[in-house]
Scaffold this motif. Structure first.
Motif, PDB file in Angstrom:
ATOM      1  N   PRO A  63     -38.719  68.685 -50.056  1.00 36.83           N
ATOM      2  CA  PRO A  63     -39.794  69.516 -49.507  1.00 36.83           C
ATOM      3  C   PRO A  63     -41.164  68.858 -49.599  1.00 36.83           C
ATOM      4  O   PRO A  63     -41.991  68.999 -48.687  1.00 36.83           O
ATOM      5  CB  PRO A  63     -39.730  70.786 -50.368  1.00 36.83           C
ATOM      6  CG  PRO A  63     -38.325  70.835 -50.860  1.00 36.83           C
ATOM      7  CD  PRO A  63     -37.938  69.406 -51.075  1.00 36.83           C
ATOM      8  N   LEU A  64     -41.420  68.127 -50.685  1.00 37.46           N
ATOM      9  CA  LEU A  64     -42.693  67.425 -50.804  1.00 37.46           C
ATOM     10  C   LEU A  64     -42.822  66.356 -49.723  1.00 37.46           C
ATOM     11  O   LEU A  64     -43.884  66.187 -49.126  1.00 37.46           O
ATOM     12  CB  LEU A  64     -42.813  66.780 -52.184  1.00 37.46           C
ATOM     13  CG  LEU A  64     -43.209  67.688 -53.345  1.00 37.46           C
ATOM     14  CD1 LEU A  64     -43.123  66.927 -54.663  1.00 37.46           C
ATOM     15  CD2 LEU A  64     -44.598  68.265 -53.160  1.00 37.46           C
ATOM     16  N   ALA A  65     -41.744  65.641 -49.459  1.00 41.49           N
ATOM     17  CA  ALA A  65     -41.764  64.602 -48.433  1.00 41.49           C
ATOM     18  C   ALA A  65     -41.960  65.202 -47.047  1.00 41.49           C
ATOM     19  O   ALA A  65     -42.676  64.650 -46.205  1.00 41.49           O
ATOM     20  CB  ALA A  65     -40.471  63.792 -48.485  1.00 41.49           C
ATOM     21  N   VAL A  66     -41.327  66.358 -46.800  1.00 47.01           N
ATOM     22  CA  VAL A  66     -41.510  67.053 -45.522  1.00 47.01           C
ATOM     23  C   VAL A  66     -42.972  67.439 -45.352  1.00 47.01           C
ATOM     24  O   VAL A  66     -43.564  67.271 -44.277  1.00 47.01           O
ATOM     25  CB  VAL A  66     -40.603  68.301 -45.446  1.00 47.01           C
ATOM     26  CG1 VAL A  66     -40.973  69.149 -44.236  1.00 47.01           C
ATOM     27  CG2 VAL A  66     -39.143  67.892 -45.381  1.00 47.01           C
ATOM     28  N   GLY A 119     -47.425  67.836 -39.559  1.00 53.85           N
ATOM     29  CA  GLY A 119     -48.744  67.822 -38.940  1.00 53.85           C
ATOM     30  C   GLY A 119     -48.923  66.605 -38.046  1.00 53.85           C
ATOM     31  O   GLY A 119     -47.958  66.105 -37.449  1.00 53.85           O
ATOM     32  N   PRO A 120     -50.151  66.078 -37.957  1.00 56.16           N
ATOM     33  CA  PRO A 120     -50.401  64.915 -37.102  1.00 56.16           C
ATOM     34  C   PRO A 120     -49.559  63.705 -37.478  1.00 56.16           C
ATOM     35  O   PRO A 120     -49.333  62.832 -36.635  1.00 56.16           O
ATOM     36  CB  PRO A 120     -51.897  64.632 -37.335  1.00 56.16           C
ATOM     37  CG  PRO A 120     -52.466  65.916 -37.809  1.00 56.16           C
ATOM     38  CD  PRO A 120     -51.388  66.587 -38.597  1.00 56.16           C
ATOM     39  N   GLN A 121     -49.093  63.642 -38.719  1.00 60.02           N
ATOM     40  CA  GLN A 121     -48.310  62.493 -39.161  1.00 60.02           C
ATOM     41  C   GLN A 121     -47.030  62.350 -38.344  1.00 60.02           C
ATOM     42  O   GLN A 121     -46.739  61.280 -37.812  1.00 60.02           O
ATOM     43  CB  GLN A 121     -47.967  62.621 -40.649  1.00 60.02           C
ATOM     44  CG  GLN A 121     -49.176  62.736 -41.558  1.00 60.02           C
ATOM     45  CD  GLN A 121     -49.567  64.174 -41.829  1.00 60.02           C
ATOM     46  OE1 GLN A 121     -49.635  64.997 -40.913  1.00 60.02           O
ATOM     47  NE2 GLN A 121     -49.844  64.484 -43.083  1.00 60.02           N
ATOM     48  N   ILE A 122     -46.247  63.420 -38.236  1.00 59.44           N
ATOM     49  CA  ILE A 122     -44.997  63.328 -37.495  1.00 59.44           C
ATOM     50  C   ILE A 122     -45.251  63.263 -35.993  1.00 59.44           C
ATOM     51  O   ILE A 122     -44.488  62.634 -35.246  1.00 59.44           O
ATOM     52  CB  ILE A 122     -44.058  64.514 -37.844  1.00 59.44           C
ATOM     53  CG1 ILE A 122     -42.625  64.211 -37.380  1.00 59.44           C
ATOM     54  CG2 ILE A 122     -44.563  65.819 -37.255  1.00 59.44           C
ATOM     55  CD1 ILE A 122     -41.983  63.034 -38.072  1.00 59.44           C
ATOM     56  N   VAL A 123     -46.336  63.899 -35.539  1.00 58.96           N
ATOM     57  CA  VAL A 123     -46.688  63.802 -34.120  1.00 58.96           C
ATOM     58  C   VAL A 123     -46.984  62.344 -33.761  1.00 58.96           C
ATOM     59  O   VAL A 123     -46.542  61.834 -32.725  1.00 58.96           O
ATOM     60  CB  VAL A 123     -47.898  64.693 -33.792  1.00 58.96           C
ATOM     61  CG1 VAL A 123     -48.304  64.523 -32.327  1.00 58.96           C
ATOM     62  CG2 VAL A 123     -47.582  66.154 -34.085  1.00 58.96           C
ATOM     63  N   ALA A 124     -47.725  61.649 -34.626  1.00 63.68           N
ATOM     64  CA  ALA A 124     -48.034  60.238 -34.392  1.00 63.68           C
ATOM     65  C   ALA A 124     -46.752  59.402 -34.353  1.00 63.68           C
ATOM     66  O   ALA A 124     -46.605  58.516 -33.505  1.00 63.68           O
ATOM     67  CB  ALA A 124     -48.962  59.712 -35.484  1.00 63.68           C
ATOM     68  N   VAL A 145     -40.746  58.159 -46.319  1.00 62.48           N
ATOM     69  CA  VAL A 145     -40.566  57.121 -45.294  1.00 62.48           C
ATOM     70  C   VAL A 145     -39.392  57.470 -44.383  1.00 62.48           C
ATOM     71  O   VAL A 145     -39.455  57.247 -43.161  1.00 62.48           O
ATOM     72  CB  VAL A 145     -40.364  55.748 -45.962  1.00 62.48           C
ATOM     73  CG1 VAL A 145     -40.065  54.685 -44.908  1.00 62.48           C
ATOM     74  CG2 VAL A 145     -41.598  55.358 -46.761  1.00 62.48           C
ATOM     75  N   LEU A 146     -38.323  58.017 -44.949  1.00 61.99           N
ATOM     76  CA  LEU A 146     -37.168  58.384 -44.132  1.00 61.99           C
ATOM     77  C   LEU A 146     -37.540  59.442 -43.094  1.00 61.99           C
ATOM     78  O   LEU A 146     -37.138  59.346 -41.924  1.00 61.99           O
ATOM     79  CB  LEU A 146     -36.043  58.906 -45.020  1.00 61.99           C
ATOM     80  CG  LEU A 146     -34.777  59.390 -44.297  1.00 61.99           C
ATOM     81  CD1 LEU A 146     -34.153  58.246 -43.502  1.00 61.99           C
ATOM     82  CD2 LEU A 146     -33.772  59.970 -45.281  1.00 61.99           C
ATOM     83  N   ILE A 147     -38.314  60.432 -43.507  1.00 64.05           N
ATOM     84  CA  ILE A 147     -38.737  61.468 -42.551  1.00 64.05           C
ATOM     85  C   ILE A 147     -39.659  60.866 -41.499  1.00 64.05           C
ATOM     86  O   ILE A 147     -39.560  61.184 -40.313  1.00 64.05           O
ATOM     87  CB  ILE A 147     -39.422  62.622 -43.302  1.00 64.05           C
ATOM     88  CG1 ILE A 147     -38.394  63.347 -44.175  1.00 64.05           C
ATOM     89  CG2 ILE A 147     -40.069  63.605 -42.329  1.00 64.05           C
ATOM     90  CD1 ILE A 147     -38.984  64.348 -45.117  1.00 64.05           C
ATOM     91  N   ALA A 148     -40.539  59.972 -41.922  1.00 62.60           N
ATOM     92  CA  ALA A 148     -41.423  59.299 -40.964  1.00 62.60           C
ATOM     93  C   ALA A 148     -40.626  58.457 -39.975  1.00 62.60           C
ATOM     94  O   ALA A 148     -41.032  58.268 -38.820  1.00 62.60           O
ATOM     95  CB  ALA A 148     -42.421  58.415 -41.713  1.00 62.60           C
TER      96      ALA A 148
END
Length: 210
Positions: A7-10, A15-20, A160-163
């Motif tokens: 959950p912390l990694a999510v 927000g803008p991080q995953i959109v980017a 990093v995996l989620i990114a």
């Protein structure tokens, strides 16, 4: 490290991080810019956690979050303040959902070079308020348990995996993913408030969880 890592990694990437990350895999060189973005995320997350742990090591136990059952602890007060601030941010996003416009820099990522992608990943992690709070939480937890930075590796790896998920999906699904990603990019860009509210709620739950 006694924290709920996933959950912390999510929250780190919401927000803008995953959109980017999604925008970058729709560029002409998705692999190169995607890997550069991930490198920026790795460096920033590791540096941020190390810095946070160092700060709490210098300040001492007086500001390290205490046990949730210890209502007199300074950490409990900080936690309650954070919950209040996150709740206000969530409400603000819901109220302003029809007028919120995506940042102009997101659109510029469509022509991003690997260098710009690396810089974007680095700055998004280090300058995003929600990410700063998460890294401070991880750093405080490490200091509280006298754990080394290696204990934070699962958190860094999960972040990093989620990114990397948009890039991994594109590599695994090929043309189908490349056709779908632009639609996902448009939805995330116009519904960024949903992602922001979800991030706030996840972190509130993490703070209040025993």
């Amino acid at each position: 490290m006694e924290l709920q890592v996933l959950p912390l990694a999510v929250t780190m990437m919401a927000g803008p991080q995953i959109v980017a990350a999604v925008i970058l895999v729709t560029t002409a060189r998705p692999v190169r810019v995607g890997l550069a973005f991930l490198l920026g995320v790795v460096i920033a997350t590791a540096a941020g956690v190390a810095l946070a742990r160092g700060i709490f090591a210098l300040l001492g136990q007086s500001v390290t979050p205490g046990s949730p059952s210890d209502r007199g602890a300074a950490g409990t007060i900080v936690q309650l303040v954070l919950v209040g601030l996150l709740a206000l941010v969530a409400v603000k996003n819901v109220v302003r959902r029809r007028t919120v416009e995506p940042p102009k820099w997101l659109g510029s990522l469509l022509e991003a070079s690997p260098r710009k992608a690396l810089t974007t990943g680095f700055l998004l992690i280090l300058l995003m308020p929600s990410d700063i709070v998460v890294m401070l939480t991880v750093g405080a937890n490490l200091e509280q348990h006298k754990a080394g930075l290696t204990e934070a590796l699962p958190f860094i790896a999960a972040t990093v995996l989620i990114a990397a998920m948009p890039l991994l999906v594109c590599l695994l699904l090929g043309d189908r993913a490349r056709r779908a990603m632009p639609r996902l990019r448009e939805w995330l860009t116009t519904h960024s408030w949903v992602v922001n509210v979800a991030a706030c709620l996840i972190f509130i739950v993490l703070i209040l969880a025993p």
